[in-house]
Motif scaffolding. Structure first.
Motif, PDB file in Angstrom:
ATOM      1  N   SER A  25       0.851  -1.182   0.000  1.00  0.00           N
ATOM      2  CA  SER A  25       0.000   0.000   0.000  1.00  0.00           C
ATOM      3  C   SER A  25       0.888   1.233   0.000  1.00  0.00           C
ATOM      4  O   SER A  25       2.098   1.148   0.208  1.00  0.00           O
ATOM      5  CB  SER A  25      -0.929  -0.009   1.222  1.00  0.00           C
ATOM      6  OG  SER A  25      -0.185   0.005   2.425  1.00  0.00           O
ATOM      7  N   GLY A  26       0.258   2.393  -0.240  1.00  0.00           N
ATOM      8  CA  GLY A  26       1.021   3.641  -0.280  1.00  0.00           C
ATOM      9  C   GLY A  26       1.339   4.036  -1.707  1.00  0.00           C
ATOM     10  O   GLY A  26       0.504   3.895  -2.597  1.00  0.00           O
ATOM     11  N   ARG A  27       2.574   4.502  -1.949  1.00  0.00           N
ATOM     12  CA  ARG A  27       2.986   4.995  -3.260  1.00  0.00           C
ATOM     13  C   ARG A  27       3.370   3.839  -4.182  1.00  0.00           C
ATOM     14  O   ARG A  27       4.538   3.670  -4.555  1.00  0.00           O
ATOM     15  CB  ARG A  27       4.140   5.966  -3.115  1.00  0.00           C
ATOM     16  CG  ARG A  27       3.759   7.302  -2.505  1.00  0.00           C
ATOM     17  CD  ARG A  27       4.928   8.275  -2.590  1.00  0.00           C
ATOM     18  NE  ARG A  27       5.307   8.518  -3.979  1.00  0.00           N
ATOM     19  CZ  ARG A  27       6.480   8.977  -4.374  1.00  0.00           C
ATOM     20  NH1 ARG A  27       7.416   9.218  -3.477  1.00  0.00           N
ATOM     21  NH2 ARG A  27       6.731   9.177  -5.657  1.00  0.00           N
ATOM     22  N   ILE A  28       2.359   3.066  -4.561  1.00  0.00           N
ATOM     23  CA  ILE A  28       2.588   1.893  -5.416  1.00  0.00           C
ATOM     24  C   ILE A  28       3.198   2.303  -6.749  1.00  0.00           C
ATOM     25  O   ILE A  28       3.991   1.562  -7.343  1.00  0.00           O
ATOM     26  CB  ILE A  28       1.274   1.126  -5.632  1.00  0.00           C
ATOM     27  CG1 ILE A  28       0.642   0.744  -4.301  1.00  0.00           C
ATOM     28  CG2 ILE A  28       1.526  -0.113  -6.474  1.00  0.00           C
ATOM     29  CD1 ILE A  28       1.497  -0.161  -3.464  1.00  0.00           C
ATOM     30  N   SER A  29       2.868   3.480  -7.228  1.00  0.00           N
ATOM     31  CA  SER A  29       3.365   3.928  -8.534  1.00  0.00           C
ATOM     32  C   SER A  29       4.878   4.102  -8.549  1.00  0.00           C
ATOM     33  O   SER A  29       5.491   4.168  -9.613  1.00  0.00           O
ATOM     34  CB  SER A  29       2.695   5.232  -8.929  1.00  0.00           C
ATOM     35  OG  SER A  29       2.976   6.241  -7.971  1.00  0.00           O
TER      36      SER A  29
END
Length: 120
Positions: A25-29
């Motif tokens: 989760s979080g800044r997956i990009s």
């Protein structure tokens, strides 16, 4: 930041199977590769398997027994471990990173680790 939460470790007998899961989760990009590492007592952490959109890679000792896969919709990576051996014992860590022309780069994001113990 990317957060990684692992599950699925345990105590099994030699020859049995386990499946580990790691939810991101979080800044997956910011990531395009995920991996499983393990650390046995008294040994360095080693890369067990890694996966990108282009394919997978495995350490020689687990080829043919372990399979890394992912569910992009769930942002989850799995490690299916078959025919487990006592030497597979260790703490298994999920990692998230990048893969580019110079190879894999892991180290910024780690899960908390999950214990896998294989008895003979």
């Amino acid at each position: 930041q990317v957060q990684l939460v692992e599950s699925g470790g345990g105590l099994v007998q030699a020859g049995e199977s386990l499946r580990l899961s790691c939810a991101a989760s979080g800044r997956i990009s910011s990531i395009n590769a995920m991996a499983w590492y393990r650390q046995a007592p008294g040994k360095q952490r080693e890369l067990v398997a890694a996966i990108t959109s282009g394919g997978t890679t495995y350490v020689d000792s687990v080829k043919g027994r372990f399979t890394i896969s992912r569910d992009n919709a769930k942002n989850t990576v799995y490690l299916r471990m078959n025919s487990l051996k006592p030497e597979d014992t260790g703490v298994y860590y999920c990692a998230a990173g990048r893969f580019d022309n110079s190879g894999y780069k892991f180290g910024d994001y780690w899960g908390q680790g999950t214990q896998v113990t294989v008895s003979s």
